[in-house]
Design a protein around this motif. Structure first.
Motif, PDB file in Angstrom:
ATOM      1  N   ASN A 230      16.746 -19.816  17.643  1.00 42.56           N
ATOM      2  CA  ASN A 230      17.699 -20.235  18.677  1.00 42.56           C
ATOM      3  C   ASN A 230      17.509 -21.723  18.993  1.00 42.56           C
ATOM      4  O   ASN A 230      16.511 -22.107  19.602  1.00 42.56           O
ATOM      5  CB  ASN A 230      17.497 -19.376  19.925  1.00 42.56           C
ATOM      6  CG  ASN A 230      18.628 -19.556  20.927  1.00 42.56           C
ATOM      7  OD1 ASN A 230      19.581 -20.299  20.670  1.00 42.56           O
ATOM      8  ND2 ASN A 230      18.527 -18.898  22.058  1.00 42.56           N
TER       9      ASN A 230
ATOM     10  N   PRO B 196      23.679 -19.335  18.394  1.00 47.79           N
ATOM     11  CA  PRO B 196      22.692 -18.262  18.250  1.00 47.79           C
ATOM     12  C   PRO B 196      22.175 -17.724  19.586  1.00 47.79           C
ATOM     13  O   PRO B 196      21.709 -16.598  19.637  1.00 47.79           O
ATOM     14  CB  PRO B 196      21.569 -18.938  17.459  1.00 47.79           C
ATOM     15  CG  PRO B 196      22.223 -20.095  16.771  1.00 47.79           C
ATOM     16  CD  PRO B 196      23.304 -20.556  17.682  1.00 47.79           C
ATOM     17  N   GLY B 197      22.278 -18.525  20.649  1.00 42.86           N
ATOM     18  CA  GLY B 197      21.759 -18.046  21.922  1.00 42.86           C
ATOM     19  C   GLY B 197      22.665 -17.035  22.601  1.00 42.86           C
ATOM     20  O   GLY B 197      22.298 -16.431  23.593  1.00 42.86           O
TER      21      GLY B 197
END
Ligand code: TXA
Ligand code: MG
Length: 321
Positions: free
Chosen positions: A61, A226-227
């Motif tokens: 992340n 991605p977070g």
């Protein structure tokens, strides 16, 4: 300054101390207009990896690098005219631009999670703007909470997330906006919103800039940012959205002048039904209701308009286990 090590210092020394810590590869919690960040020198691999370790954040992340202005941003990213227009309209402010890394980008690859892009934002908070000016370099800072937990909007929240770590917390009051920045991918021909925030697609279009709207649920399951994982902002008790009735033992997260009856405890995000006020109160309200004494948190319906979409996005993540 607050410190979890009881090493209180005079305020005039605080910023200099923060710069010295950053240069030494140590961490500093910084106030921004959105939420508090857990900051390190973005060019220092060891310092950036200490952020991942302290947050227990998955290394895939990537992190936002905070800059003072577009000139500093251009030291790190291959700038383009979409980024220029967005920065001219919204920086300093709660908008994060994802751009290709320059070939000679000095930032740690860890801020990019090993990828070819970098997320940049010029925050609008006087303390952190002063810090960026003195440090004269990019500062990597995710929200200053343990991974998967609610973001901190007050310095006390940061201290309670990291009570025993070596961390200086720069005091900057309660954050004004209370929800993390809008993240926008500027790598393609049309900028595209990866994470909704207080700067909405309507505001971007009103500034004369084309933008692809956030794709909501689709992105939640296959996040391009991605977070944006499902189980995020997780309180330790269940949270239900859009309730029309409070269940047994539930605490109520209310919105507007007519809170539902029957809750064992109630916090109102905004009695006036003001969405900006609700956003500013959201994370501290979730923190205060996250108590095993309640069977769960029942949340009244929040309109999807303006920053309401970002509020509902964070509530949705908090509701999924
Ligand atoms: O308001 C904010 O953005 C706060 C303050 C401290 O600036 N920061 C923040 O950072 O919320 P964090 O790490 O909690 O969230 C950063 C988000 C994550 O969803 C991450 O996946 C995404 O930005 N992100 C960071 N770098 C990226 C990149 N290169 N490409 C795509 N998404 C990226
Ligand atoms: Mg976060």
């Amino acid at each position: 300054m607050l410190s979890n090590r009881n090493n209180m210092m005079s305020t005039e020394n605080t910023l200099e101390e923060a710069v010295a810590r950053l240069r030494a590869g140590k961490l500093v919690a910084i106030p921004t207009e959105t939420v508090y960040g857990l900051a390190a020198d973005a060019t220092n691999d060891l310092a950036v990896s200490a952020i991942f370790e302290m947050k227990r954040r998955p290394a895939f992340n990537p992190l936002i690098t905070h800059v003072s202005d577009t000139a500093m941003a251009q030291r790190y990213a291959r700038w383009n005219e979409r980024a220029e227009a967005l920065a001219a309209a919204f920086w300093p402010g709660p908008l994060t631009l994802v751009l290709p890394r320059r070939e000679d980008c000095p930032l740690s690859l860890l801020v990019s999670a090993g990828g070819g892009t970098v997320a940049l934002r010029a925050p609008d908070h006087s303390v952190t703007r002063q810090l960026l000016g003195l440090f004269d370099g990019g500062i990597a800072a995710p929200s200053a909470n343990r991974s998967g937990r609610v973001s901190p909007t007050q310095p006390q929240h940061v201290v309670s997330e990291f009570p025993d770590e070596d961390l200086q917390v720069l005091e900057g009051g309660a954050t004004r906006i209370g929800i993390e920045s809008t993240v926008i991918d500027c790598c393609g021909a049309v900028p595209s919103i990866l994470r909704p925030g207080s700067i909405t697609d309507a505001m971007i279009r009103a500034a004369g800039i084309a933008v692809e709207s956030y794709r909501g649920g689709a992105d939640v399951r296959a996040p391009r940012s991605p977070g944006m994982l499902l189980s995020h902002y997780a309180p330790s008790i269940p949270l239900r959205m859009n309730v029309s009735r409070v269940g047994p033992g539930e605490a109520l997260l209310a919105f507007g002048p007519q809170p539902l009856a029957g809750a064992v405890h109630m916090v109102n995000l905004s009695e006036q039904g003001d969405l900006a006020e609700a956003a500013a109160n959201l994370f501290s309200a979730i923190r205060s209701l996250d108590d095993p004494a309640y069977s769960g948190i029942a949340v009244m319906r929040i309109p999807e308009t303006g920053i309401g979409a970002a509020i509902n996005d964070r509530l949705y993540r908090a509701s999924v286990k």
